[in-house]
Design an enzyme around this catalytic site. Sequence first.
Site, short mmCIF file in Angstrom:
data_model
loop_
_atom_site.label_atom_id
_atom_site.label_comp_id
_atom_site.label_asym_id
_atom_site.label_seq_id
_atom_site.Cartn_x
_atom_site.Cartn_y
_atom_site.Cartn_z
N LYS A 208 0.84 -1.19 0.00
CA LYS A 208 0.00 0.00 0.00
C LYS A 208 0.89 1.26 0.00
CE LYS A 208 -3.36 -2.96 0.42
NZ LYS A 208 -2.80 -4.21 -0.07
C1 LIG Z 1 -8.90 -5.28 -1.55
C2 LIG Z 1 -8.21 -5.84 -0.34
N1 LIG Z 1 -8.93 -6.13 0.76
C3 LIG Z 1 -8.36 -6.62 1.87
C4 LIG Z 1 -7.01 -6.87 1.92
C5 LIG Z 1 -6.41 -7.43 3.18
O1 LIG Z 1 -5.52 -6.51 3.73
P1 LIG Z 1 -4.42 -6.99 4.80
O2 LIG Z 1 -3.31 -7.61 4.03
O3 LIG Z 1 -4.00 -5.71 5.47
O4 LIG Z 1 -5.08 -7.93 5.73
C6 LIG Z 1 -6.22 -6.58 0.82
C7 LIG Z 1 -4.77 -6.84 0.86
O5 LIG Z 1 -4.03 -6.59 0.01
C8 LIG Z 1 -6.83 -6.05 -0.35
O6 LIG Z 1 -6.11 -5.77 -1.45
#
Ligand SMILES: Cc1ncc(COP(=O)(O)O)c(C=O)c1O
Length: 395
Positions: A208
């Site tokens: 990110k």
């Molecule tokens: C669209 C989306 N939702 C949820 C997530 C989950 O995020 P995290 O890796 O912080 O748990 C991601 C992770 O890349 C994502 O791209």
Amino acid sequence: MVRAPNIQRAIRNQPRTYRRALPEGVRLIRLTMPSIEEDDLRAVREVLLSGLLVQGARVETFERAVARYVGVDHAVAVSNCTAALHLALLALGVGRGDRVAVAAYSWPATANVIVLVGAEPVFVDIEPDTFNMSPLALKEVLGRTAVRAVMPVHTFGGPADMPRILEIAGRFGVPVIEDAACALGTELNGRKAGTWGVIGCFSFHPRKAITTGEGGMVVTNDPKLGRKLRILRNHGLDPAATFPDFIEAGYNLRLTEFQAALGTCQLNKLGRIISKRRVDAARYDGLLKDTRVNPPVALRDSRHVYQSYVSLLPAEVAPRRSKMIAELKSQGIETSIGTYHLPLTTFYRARGGYRAGDFPVTDDIAPRAISLPISEALTREEQDEVIFMLSRQIE
Ligand SMILES: Cc1ncc(COP(=O)(O)O)c(C=O)c1O
């Protein structure tokens, strides 16, 4: 015709693992690279040396900073965005026997959390240009299935069509949870992603724009939901009690103090990081005009933050995409797929009996999408090279 760039990439600060398999002296153009600087290191070091490592003042400072930046009353820091989405569903009381409408094209966490609370995802096809939940498809889904919540995703940092999604969900009296994992700073009509629905969820994973390693944030303007999220995130502890009291069986989904200190420091750079990504994206858009690869499209009156720069290969090239990604890597260019056709993953295909043809737009987009390098570290010369090498692959 894409002009051949002058390729002069030296090994600079490249971890050994990334140099392996590359010709001598060639460095990898990374898909992304977090913007970690001296002040970030100092912030983390200071906390580590303080000995106060969890759930203290730094987490609160980071929460306040994100709440201010996004423009919401409550921000609750959690260990990642998957935890944020999970808590969002729990806080809204979504559980066994419920259904939740969710975008078909996303990272698996978006749908997995629905299953993890005992509910069932009802997938919604996407728009061919923005890759986001199609309001028309949502309307069709809500017309035939009762759902407890709607979960659009701001895919790759481009905003979903929130006015239309809210209007449709509102007609059916269903709350909207925004998966804004990739969309801190994304705007539509001057309003930030994560503030349209009743709850918004962000990620600070290293892919990110800003990162805390792992990390997430749940935001809401509803004080009751804010309190519920805090209780669930921290073992069921009553956040208002002066003497510790536990009022529910909660989880431990907390962010650490050193991650929060890093997050606050990173947030100060977010404007700069987004600006650079938008400049890079505009430059890629221009370079791709001379190729058969289609650049991504953002909604009108929006501010796309390009968490990923995902373009579309010509349909006939799609079967070669994996080979192409491997070949580009061997040439020193790291690319990847966009994200996943969730109904066609092994788990959801078996669970829902989905087949190719059920989500025609996702069927078309998912195999053609390719994510190109984007980060503050990316140079103009490297961008030229990415497009030159990519276009050679599809000629
Ligand atoms: C669209 C989306 N939702 C949820 C997530 C989950 O995020 P995290 O890796 O912080 O748990 C991601 C992770 O890349 C994502 O791209």
